[in-house]
Design a protein around this motif. Structure first.
Motif, mmCIF file in Angstrom:
data_model
loop_
_atom_site.group_PDB
_atom_site.id
_atom_site.type_symbol
_atom_site.label_atom_id
_atom_site.label_comp_id
_atom_site.label_asym_id
_atom_site.label_seq_id
_atom_site.Cartn_x
_atom_site.Cartn_y
_atom_site.Cartn_z
ATOM 1 N N GLU A 257 24.375 -32.386 -5.558
ATOM 2 C CA GLU A 257 23.674 -33.437 -4.822
ATOM 3 C C GLU A 257 22.897 -34.315 -5.813
ATOM 4 O O GLU A 257 22.634 -33.920 -6.952
ATOM 5 C CB GLU A 257 22.681 -32.814 -3.836
ATOM 6 C CG GLU A 257 23.286 -31.849 -2.846
ATOM 7 C CD GLU A 257 23.646 -32.523 -1.533
ATOM 8 O OE1 GLU A 257 23.615 -33.765 -1.474
ATOM 9 O OE2 GLU A 257 23.957 -31.792 -0.581
ATOM 10 N N CYS B 191 13.660 -36.320 -2.999
ATOM 11 C CA CYS B 191 14.586 -35.503 -2.212
ATOM 12 C C CYS B 191 13.951 -35.117 -0.874
ATOM 13 O O CYS B 191 12.771 -34.747 -0.815
ATOM 14 C CB CYS B 191 14.964 -34.243 -2.977
ATOM 15 S SG CYS B 191 15.724 -34.549 -4.595
ATOM 16 N N SER C 266 24.745 -32.046 5.672
ATOM 17 C CA SER C 266 25.440 -31.244 4.664
ATOM 18 C C SER C 266 25.980 -29.944 5.254
ATOM 19 O O SER C 266 26.886 -29.332 4.687
ATOM 20 C CB SER C 266 24.499 -30.936 3.491
ATOM 21 O OG SER C 266 23.330 -30.268 3.931
ATOM 22 N N LYS D 141 21.478 -34.251 -11.157
ATOM 23 C CA LYS D 141 22.245 -33.639 -10.073
ATOM 24 C C LYS D 141 21.818 -32.179 -9.929
ATOM 25 O O LYS D 141 21.362 -31.558 -10.888
ATOM 26 C CB LYS D 141 23.741 -33.729 -10.354
ATOM 27 C CG LYS D 141 24.273 -35.160 -10.385
ATOM 28 C CD LYS D 141 25.771 -35.186 -10.663
ATOM 29 C CE LYS D 141 26.307 -36.611 -10.676
ATOM 30 N NZ LYS D 141 27.760 -36.656 -10.960
ATOM 31 N N ASP E 109 25.520 -25.693 -1.731
ATOM 32 C CA ASP E 109 26.338 -26.881 -1.992
ATOM 33 C C ASP E 109 27.603 -26.494 -2.748
ATOM 34 O O ASP E 109 27.543 -25.727 -3.724
ATOM 35 C CB ASP E 109 25.555 -27.892 -2.840
ATOM 36 C CG ASP E 109 24.398 -28.516 -2.074
ATOM 37 O OD1 ASP E 109 24.542 -28.697 -0.859
ATOM 38 O OD2 ASP E 109 23.366 -28.833 -2.703
#
Length: 238
Positions: free
Chosen positions: A76, A83, A56, A26, A72
């Motif tokens: 994620e 990615c 997002s 993550k 963020d």
């Protein structure tokens, strides 16, 4: 932030790809934007930000010559570790998306099986740090966790991963300490050893040291302390 990247085709999507390992990792994404061009009256730069096809953030328009950071709130994760970050021009935009050069960062999340250090002890050791103005490179983050980043001069008991680690030893010998022995030390209620030797500490030996029930070893030599050892501390010796 003086340069930026846009697609060659003004109608194209700006794609940024990378691979992360292991694939279950993550991460938190940080993007920095600033409008570097002087836009004409009828020009608009507006785009949506997606990660692996999911929006997002957006729609967003960079501020003229003012850097803004979008990041963020929650971590994620990328399918299979592949990615894809995309900046997609909106229907009302006349200009392509813009990302300032070298202005995308991804920080991976490291999960520690060990609980964080007892919060009262964290507050206590940080008070000691502030009072004495200690500026040690390792004195950042959690004092005891992870073990490989243990603060210099500390020993901790973190043998039981189901309970928060505790600080058991504090060695500030030869650290240029001045002033009195700070009362903040009494908040380290699980100390077994305290070494403040070879500093420039003044004043009397405080009575509160006797109240730290776990304290077995105290070294205050090489200071400029005055007065006698408190009777309550001498009784602990018996």
């Amino acid at each position: 932030m003086s340069t930026g990247v846009t697609p060659l085709n003004p109608n194209a999507t700006l794609n940024i790809t990378w691979t992360i390992e292991p694939s279950t990792t993550k991460f938190y994404s940080y993007m920095h934007f600033a409008e570097l061009q002087t836009l004409r009256a009828n020009d608009t730069r507006e785009f949506n930000i997606t990660m692996n096809g999911k929006i997002s953030y957006g729609p967003y328009s960079p501020k003229p010559l003012k850097t803004q950071t979008i990041f963020d709130i929650t971590p994620e994760q990328c399918d299979g570790g592949a990615c894809l970050l995309q900046l997609l021009k909106t229907s009302k935009s006349t200009l392509p998306p813009l990302l300032n050069e070298a202005a995308h960062q991804a920080f991976t999340v490291i999960d520690f099986p060990q609980m964080e250090t007892n919060e009262d002890e964290v507050a206590g050791i940080k008070n000691v740090q502030d009072i004495y103005g200690l500026n040690r490179i390792s004195w950042q983050g959690d004092p005891c966790v992870p073990k490989q980043f243990l603060w210099d001069g500390l020993n901790c008991n973190n043998s039981d991963i189901s309970t928060p680690p505790i600080i058991t030893s504090l060695d500030l010998s030869t650290s240029g300490l001045t002033g009195i022995i700070t009362q903040a030390i009494q908040n380290l209620t699980h100390l077994e050893k305290l070494d403040l030797s070879n500093n420039n500490l003044t004043g009397e030996i405080p009575k509160f040291l006797a109240d730290i029930k776990s304290l077995l070893v105290i070294d205050l030599s090489g200071n400029n302390l005055t007065g006698s050892v408190p009777p309550s501390l001498l009784q602990r010796k018996e």
